[in-house]
Design a protein around this motif. Structure first.
Motif, short mmCIF file in Angstrom:
data_model
loop_
_atom_site.label_atom_id
_atom_site.label_comp_id
_atom_site.label_asym_id
_atom_site.label_seq_id
_atom_site.Cartn_x
_atom_site.Cartn_y
_atom_site.Cartn_z
N ALA A 85 -10.33 -0.43 -8.89
CA ALA A 85 -11.22 -1.60 -8.97
C ALA A 85 -12.43 -1.29 -9.85
CB ALA A 85 -11.68 -2.02 -7.58
N ARG A 86 -12.90 -0.04 -9.78
CA ARG A 86 -14.10 0.36 -10.51
C ARG A 86 -13.83 0.64 -11.99
NH1 ARG A 86 -16.23 4.41 -7.20
NH2 ARG A 86 -14.71 5.81 -8.11
N ASP A 87 -12.79 1.43 -12.28
CA ASP A 87 -12.59 1.82 -13.69
C ASP A 87 -11.18 1.56 -14.24
OD1 ASP A 87 -10.97 3.93 -12.80
OD2 ASP A 87 -12.58 5.41 -12.97
N GLY A 88 -10.33 0.93 -13.44
CA GLY A 88 -9.01 0.54 -13.95
C GLY A 88 -7.96 1.63 -13.97
N ARG A 89 -8.30 2.81 -13.46
CA ARG A 89 -7.36 3.93 -13.52
C ARG A 89 -7.13 4.54 -12.14
NH1 ARG A 89 -7.91 7.78 -18.46
NH2 ARG A 89 -6.36 8.65 -17.07
N GLY A 90 -5.88 4.90 -11.89
CA GLY A 90 -5.53 5.56 -10.64
C GLY A 90 -5.58 7.06 -10.79
N PRO A 91 -5.50 7.79 -9.67
CA PRO A 91 -5.55 9.25 -9.71
C PRO A 91 -4.30 9.84 -10.35
CG PRO A 91 -5.02 8.49 -7.50
CD PRO A 91 -5.33 7.27 -8.32
N GLY A 92 -4.50 10.95 -11.07
CA GLY A 92 -3.37 11.63 -11.69
C GLY A 92 -2.45 12.27 -10.68
N GLU A 93 -3.00 12.73 -9.57
CA GLU A 93 -2.21 13.35 -8.50
C GLU A 93 -2.03 12.34 -7.37
OE1 GLU A 93 -0.90 16.56 -8.36
OE2 GLU A 93 -1.46 16.65 -10.48
N GLN A 94 -0.77 12.07 -7.02
CA GLN A 94 -0.47 11.12 -5.96
C GLN A 94 0.65 11.68 -5.10
OE1 GLN A 94 0.36 7.27 -7.74
NE2 GLN A 94 -1.41 7.42 -9.09
N THR A 95 0.50 11.55 -3.79
CA THR A 95 1.54 11.97 -2.86
C THR A 95 2.39 10.75 -2.53
OG1 THR A 95 0.06 13.63 -1.92
CG2 THR A 95 1.99 13.02 -0.61
N PRO A 96 3.71 10.83 -2.74
CA PRO A 96 4.55 9.66 -2.48
C PRO A 96 4.49 9.22 -1.02
CG PRO A 96 5.81 11.40 -3.58
CD PRO A 96 4.47 11.98 -3.21
N SER A 97 4.71 7.94 -0.82
CA SER A 97 4.84 7.39 0.52
C SER A 97 6.14 7.91 1.11
CB SER A 97 4.86 5.86 0.44
OG SER A 97 4.80 5.29 1.72
N ILE A 98 6.30 7.72 2.40
CA ILE A 98 7.56 8.06 3.07
C ILE A 98 7.86 6.92 4.02
CG2 ILE A 98 6.40 9.39 4.89
CD1 ILE A 98 8.93 11.20 4.92
N GLY A 99 9.14 6.60 4.16
CA GLY A 99 9.49 5.52 5.06
C GLY A 99 10.98 5.32 5.15
N CYS A 100 11.37 4.30 5.90
CA CYS A 100 12.78 3.94 6.06
C CYS A 100 13.28 3.27 4.78
CB CYS A 100 12.94 2.96 7.22
SG CYS A 100 12.43 3.61 8.81
N SER A 101 14.53 3.48 4.48
CA SER A 101 15.11 2.86 3.29
C SER A 101 15.08 1.34 3.44
CB SER A 101 16.56 3.31 3.12
OG SER A 101 17.34 2.90 4.22
N ILE A 102 14.98 0.67 2.31
CA ILE A 102 15.14 -0.79 2.32
C ILE A 102 16.59 -1.06 2.73
CG2 ILE A 102 15.23 -2.86 0.87
CD1 ILE A 102 12.58 -2.17 -0.09
#
Length: 187
Positions: A163-180
């Motif tokens: 929201a502030r600068d238009g860019r997300g973090p370079g390091e991201q940990t994937p979500s985990i969940g049940c398959s669609i």
């Protein structure tokens, strides 16, 4: 129940338009859901223990993100013939009971989930004001059970920065969940 992780963020990938019915009886498009500073598209469902573990935190974060100009929308794409607890009437009841501060939409044909490349619930797609993908990570360290109350708010922090600068973090940990839960013809 197989736990899946979505792929890493494809930075800059454009958001895909949709036109889906909401639990409130209205139809919503991408333009209806976006905020002036970005958009969070969430693939969730009613029955998934991973979603249930984070739903209160997700509601809190979406309320705060709205104040930062980030729109939020949740989409349910599971096969309701195989998982009737995810059917629209149950979606409506859950959204009302919990006071969802975002539209909860039904992707009956599963075309929106397929177009986005969603693989699990929850699966998060965070976009900047130009609707370019900047975040595809997890809410926090929660899994099938909630993380400690003081867990780092990864999704919120990433979307706040977007929201502030238009860019997300370079390091991201994937979500985990049940398959669609894909219909046989879409599997």
């Amino acid at each position: 129940m197989v736990a899946l992780n979505p792929p890493v963020c494809e930075f800059g990938r454009p958001a895909i338009d949709f036109d889906l019915p909401g639990t409130d009886g209205r139809r919503y498009t991408l333009a209806d859901c976006r905020g002036p500073n970005g958009l969070l598209v969430m693939f969730i469902c009613n029955h998934c223990p991973y979603v249930r573990a984070i739903i209160d935190r997700l509601i809190r974060d979406c309320r705060e993100l709205a104040g930062l100009g980030i729109g939020c929308v949740a989409i349910m794409s599971n096969d309701v013939a195989a998982y009737p607890e995810d059917a629209p009437e149950h979606m409506r009841r859950w959204a009302d009971e919990l006071g969802f501060p975002f539209p909860y939409l039904y992707d009956e044909e599963q075309t929106v989930a397929r177009a986005y490349g969603a693989v699990c619930t929850p699966d998060f797609f965070g976009y900047n004001a130009g609707l370019e993908l900047q975040y595809r990570g997890r809410l926090d360290a929660s899994g099938r059970n909630p993380a400690p109350a003081d867990a780092r708010r990864e999704l919120f922090e990433a979307l706040r920065d977007i929201a502030r600068d238009g860019r997300g973090p370079g390091e991201q940990t994937p979500s985990i969940g049940c398959s669609i839960k894909w219909k046989a013809e879409n599997a």
